[in-house]
Design a protein around this motif. Structure first.
Motif, PDB file in Angstrom:
ATOM      1  N   ARG A 290       0.812  -1.211   0.000  1.00  0.00           N
ATOM      2  CA  ARG A 290       0.000   0.000   0.000  1.00  0.00           C
ATOM      3  C   ARG A 290       0.846   1.261   0.000  1.00  0.00           C
ATOM      4  O   ARG A 290       0.517   2.245  -0.663  1.00  0.00           O
ATOM      5  N   ASN A 291       1.972   1.234   0.707  1.00  0.00           N
ATOM      6  CA  ASN A 291       2.735   2.477   0.880  1.00  0.00           C
ATOM      7  C   ASN A 291       3.918   2.627  -0.081  1.00  0.00           C
ATOM      8  O   ASN A 291       4.737   3.518   0.081  1.00  0.00           O
ATOM      9  N   ARG A 292       4.018   1.770  -1.089  1.00  0.00           N
ATOM     10  CA  ARG A 292       5.118   1.927  -2.051  1.00  0.00           C
ATOM     11  C   ARG A 292       4.774   1.258  -3.376  1.00  0.00           C
ATOM     12  O   ARG A 292       3.948   0.345  -3.446  1.00  0.00           O
ATOM     13  N   PHE A 293       5.434   1.727  -4.428  1.00  0.00           N
ATOM     14  CA  PHE A 293       5.299   1.111  -5.750  1.00  0.00           C
ATOM     15  C   PHE A 293       6.631   1.255  -6.488  1.00  0.00           C
ATOM     16  O   PHE A 293       7.499   2.058  -6.100  1.00  0.00           O
ATOM     17  N   SER A 294       6.797   0.477  -7.543  1.00  0.00           N
ATOM     18  CA  SER A 294       8.064   0.460  -8.274  1.00  0.00           C
ATOM     19  C   SER A 294       7.841   0.675  -9.762  1.00  0.00           C
ATOM     20  O   SER A 294       6.797   0.313 -10.317  1.00  0.00           O
ATOM     21  N   LEU A 295       8.834   1.278 -10.398  1.00  0.00           N
ATOM     22  CA  LEU A 295       8.888   1.430 -11.848  1.00  0.00           C
ATOM     23  C   LEU A 295      10.183   0.790 -12.332  1.00  0.00           C
ATOM     24  O   LEU A 295      11.258   1.060 -11.790  1.00  0.00           O
ATOM     25  N   ILE A 296      10.087  -0.049 -13.353  1.00  0.00           N
ATOM     26  CA  ILE A 296      11.266  -0.713 -13.905  1.00  0.00           C
ATOM     27  C   ILE A 296      11.334  -0.417 -15.400  1.00  0.00           C
ATOM     28  O   ILE A 296      10.389  -0.711 -16.145  1.00  0.00           O
ATOM     29  N   PHE A 297      12.438   0.195 -15.830  1.00  0.00           N
ATOM     30  CA  PHE A 297      12.659   0.519 -17.227  1.00  0.00           C
ATOM     31  C   PHE A 297      13.595  -0.505 -17.860  1.00  0.00           C
ATOM     32  O   PHE A 297      14.394  -1.150 -17.177  1.00  0.00           O
ATOM     33  N   SER A 298      13.508  -0.654 -19.162  1.00  0.00           N
ATOM     34  CA  SER A 298      14.288  -1.669 -19.870  1.00  0.00           C
ATOM     35  C   SER A 298      15.739  -1.274 -20.076  1.00  0.00           C
ATOM     36  O   SER A 298      16.572  -2.131 -20.384  1.00  0.00           O
ATOM     37  N   ALA A 299      16.073   0.015 -19.916  1.00  0.00           N
ATOM     38  CA  ALA A 299      17.443   0.477 -20.156  1.00  0.00           C
ATOM     39  C   ALA A 299      17.715   1.703 -19.290  1.00  0.00           C
ATOM     40  O   ALA A 299      16.786   2.377 -18.829  1.00  0.00           O
ATOM     41  N   PRO A 300      18.994   2.004 -19.053  1.00  0.00           N
ATOM     42  CA  PRO A 300      19.351   3.150 -18.198  1.00  0.00           C
ATOM     43  C   PRO A 300      19.017   4.492 -18.834  1.00  0.00           C
ATOM     44  O   PRO A 300      18.755   4.604 -20.036  1.00  0.00           O
ATOM     45  N   ASP A 301      19.050   5.529 -17.995  1.00  0.00           N
ATOM     46  CA  ASP A 301      18.911   6.911 -18.452  1.00  0.00           C
ATOM     47  C   ASP A 301      19.617   7.803 -17.447  1.00  0.00           C
ATOM     48  O   ASP A 301      19.875   7.398 -16.300  1.00  0.00           O
ATOM     49  N   ASP A 302      19.933   9.018 -17.891  1.00  0.00           N
ATOM     50  CA  ASP A 302      20.640   9.941 -17.001  1.00  0.00           C
ATOM     51  C   ASP A 302      19.699  10.805 -16.172  1.00  0.00           C
ATOM     52  O   ASP A 302      20.141  11.664 -15.417  1.00  0.00           O
ATOM     53  N   SER A 303      18.390  10.599 -16.306  1.00  0.00           N
ATOM     54  CA  SER A 303      17.433  11.400 -15.539  1.00  0.00           C
ATOM     55  C   SER A 303      16.278  10.518 -15.074  1.00  0.00           C
ATOM     56  O   SER A 303      16.044   9.427 -15.602  1.00  0.00           O
TER      57      SER A 303
END
Length: 649
Positions: A290-303
């Motif tokens: 309830r108190n957290r969520f995650s985002l996962i991207f397929s590749a790195p970024d500088d921002s």
């Protein structure tokens, strides 16, 4: 009447003759199992072909090659390569002693064709491979005969690269590699070696390509590649050789001088790399708590992405934990009014790879839903009674991430299971045991990790062999959800100086802008040190057997950087010390290394070379070019000294 003695002799003779005859008949009637001869260890031998080898003006698509025994072709679609490159896969099959190749593309006039079988052909019984077998013919009045050869090595770890295409372009423009198929091609063998045959006179660019889509050009940025900065010009030189004819295994019959062609260059080293291109997109987002969520991207970024709430209004609503490449993000929601909402809506602005493989701004909508599953619980009288009492305190957990034995150079890490809102540093105590009394240590730093906010570290100058205790009072820290920490206390010991080895290596040919890594037996780095004033120093190294790798760090970022074809940038240079280094406790080791003394393909120790044929043996010939490793004696290239007899640098 015959005497008794004479009768007995006749009976004995007849008995022996009868037994012999019976044995002879039985031996003829029973088929004995053959005892067999020596195991066949020779590969198939070429007998004849249609067309003949190097035949001119051949214009048929079917090629038949016959050998002296029944053969088989292993993985023909992978191992057999035809030059010029074929758009349609040739049909390759065996028939007894023959291999039959049918080309599906139309033959090009006035062109030399080469069918390179590598090690695909072997005899049917013992599977003895016929190495480096190729067959050539020409559709015109002449045939090209020049050759070049070399080896493919992984740029980062100098591993031989097997089964990779190597090709030539007579068009010297860089765009040829990305737009048109390579003209003459070969494939690296199990040792990473390659030989491109039947080349015409001229100047070429040479490339390596792990061709994922079989179009013989670099049009997929995820493919492994290699290229040379300079061009290659094939040449041939006729060299005299002594040819010995033996009368038998011990006697020489004749020695005569013969002239044989030597083709150059034959020692090309291509360093294989991957540009590390990955399409960037939002791979996954989830709200498992309830108190957290995650985002996962397929590749790195500088921002970081910018999240704008749609169904609530608040600016500073979360604490973000991230990894170094910004592709794994964890959002801790601060306000209970927000995280108690079952659905959270956001617009997310981030960079995503478009159809032209460029990072461009993109706006997305995130719908984060959390539905708590509650099981019905029947309450007993005791439970109802407990409800009238004050609820127990829910403590924030702290996990010490260190063992009971600490290295002299270590820092102590503490992992909290929730983001910390505040912490009273005066509640943290570090003590050392002096005789039998715990004595406070005040000279230390305690700090929070810049990326993983739930990690705190304690750093100080440890006393070798000292016995320490670290403790944190209860209620010393509070999470962003108001949960206090419980009491923590842990004792540990610091290793003594005598338990370590010290190591210094002088890197001849390399002064600065480089770093040296100590590797374990799995070729993985365990320690790293920059090159300063022509050498690298390792203090307090655990005893053991190590290997050494040096990276020329062009940009000084302390890590290996890959290459880029469009930018004409080669990967950073990597070198291996050719033997292992044995470091013993309480010994100081100094070693001298001429980094450029051996070619790259002779540097990496066989013990940690993973990509080698299964039947590879450590024979003497493979060790001829390797330096002796350090031994426990006086030697010019290095010294090993017990610390009781001398001081370290």
């Amino acid at each position: 009447m015959m005497p008794d003695r004479t009768k007995w002799l006749l009976y004995a003779r007849n008995f022996i003759l009868t037994a012999f005859a019976a044995a002879f008949i039985l031996s003829c009637a029973n088929i004995a199992r053959p005892t067999g001869g020596p195991i066949d260890t020779t590969p198939p031998v070429f007998v004849k072909s249609n067309p003949k080898p190097n035949q001119l003006n051949f214009n048929k698509n079917k090629i038949e090659i016959e050998f002296d025994e029944i053969i088989q072709v292993d993985k023909p679609t992978e191992k057999v390569i035809v030059s010029p490159a074929q758009k349609n896969m040739p049909q390759i099959q065996t028939s007894g002693r023959k291999v039959i190749v049918e080309l599906q593309d139309s033959l090009i006039p006035n062109t030399t064709y080469t069918i390179d079988f590598s090690d695909a052909i072997s005899d049917n019984n013992e599977r003895n491979p016929l190495y480096n077998f190729s067959f050539s013919f020409a559709t015109g009045n002449s045939i090209d005969t020049l050759q070049i050869g070399g080896i493919l090595l992984n740029a980062e770890n100098l591993e031989p690269v097997t089964g990779m295409l190597v090709g030539l372009h007579s068009n010297l423009n860089d765009s040829a590699f990305t737009k048109t198929p390579m003209q003459r091609i070969a494939k690296s063998d199990a040792y990473g070696r390659f030989s491109i045959k039947n080349i015409g006179a001229g100047t070429y660019r040479i490339y390596g390509l792990n061709d994922a889509n079989r179009d013989y050009k670099f049009d997929n940025p995820s493919e492994d590649i290699a290229f040379m900065d300079s061009t290659v010009t094939p040449t041939v030189e006729m060299v005299m050789h002594a040819d010995t004819i033996w009368a038998d295994s011990m006697t020489i019959d004749t020695i005569k001088m013969v002239t044989l062609p030597h083709f150059y260059p034959n020692n090309i080293i291509l360093k294989v790399f991957n540009e590390q291109f990955k399409s960037r997109y939002l791979e996954k987002f989830e709200r498992t708590n309830r108190n957290r969520f995650s985002l996962i991207f397929s590749a790195p970024d500088d921002s970081l992405p910018v999240l704008t709430p749609l169904n609530f209004q608040q600016e500073d609503w979360a604490i973000v934990e991230k990894n170094q490449t910004n592709d794994t993000l964890l959002y801790w929601i601060k306000d209970s009014l927000i995280y108690n909402m079952d659905t959270l809506l956001f617009t997310a602005d981030y960079k995503r790879t478009d159809s032209l493989r460029q990072l461009t701004p993109f706006k997305d909508t995130l719908n984060l839903v959390f539905r708590e599953r509650k099981k019905p619980v029947r309450k007993s009288k005791k439970d109802k009674k407990d409800e009238d009492q004050a609820p127990e305190i829910e403590f924030m957990k702290i996990s010490p991430q260190f063992s009971s034995i600490v290295n002299i150079y270590d820092k102590l890490n503490f992992a909290f299971d929730q983001p910390v809102d505040s912490i009273k540093e005066e509640s943290l105590k570090l003590e050392i045991k002096v005789d039998t009394v715990w004595t406070p240590v005040n000279d230390y730093t305690f700090f929070q990790d810049s990326l993983m906010h739930r990690i705190f570290s304690l750093k100080t100058k440890w006393k070798p062999g000292g016995e320490y205790r670290v403790s944190l009072d209860s209620l010393a820290s509070v999470s962003i959800y108001g949960n206090p920490s419980n009491r923590l206390s842990q004792s540990f010991k610091v290793k003594t100086v005598e338990e370590y080895s010290n190591f210094y290596i002088e890197t001849l040919g390399i002064k600065d802008s480089a770093f040296v890594e100590l590797l374990n037996s799995s070729d993985q780095p365990v320690r790293k040190s920059p090159v300063k004033d022509g050498g690298a120093e390792f203090i307090y190294v655990d005893p053991g057997t190590y290997y050494i790798r040096l990276v020329k760090d062009r940009n000084g970022n302390g890590k290996f950087d890959t290459g880029n074809f469009a930018e004409k940038r080669q990967p950073e240079e990597v070198f291996y010390y050719p033997t292992s280094i044995d470091l013993k406790a309480n010994w100081d080791v100094e070693q001298t290394w001429d980094v450029y003394a051996l070619p790259l393909d002779k540097q990496k120790p066989l013990d940690i070379t993973k990509n080698k044929p299964k039947d590879e043996k450590k024979d003497d010939s493979q060790n001829d070019n390797k330096e002796e490793g350090p031994v426990y004696s006086n030697r010019p290239s290095g010294a090993i000294t017990p610390r009781s007899q001398g001081s370290y640098r």
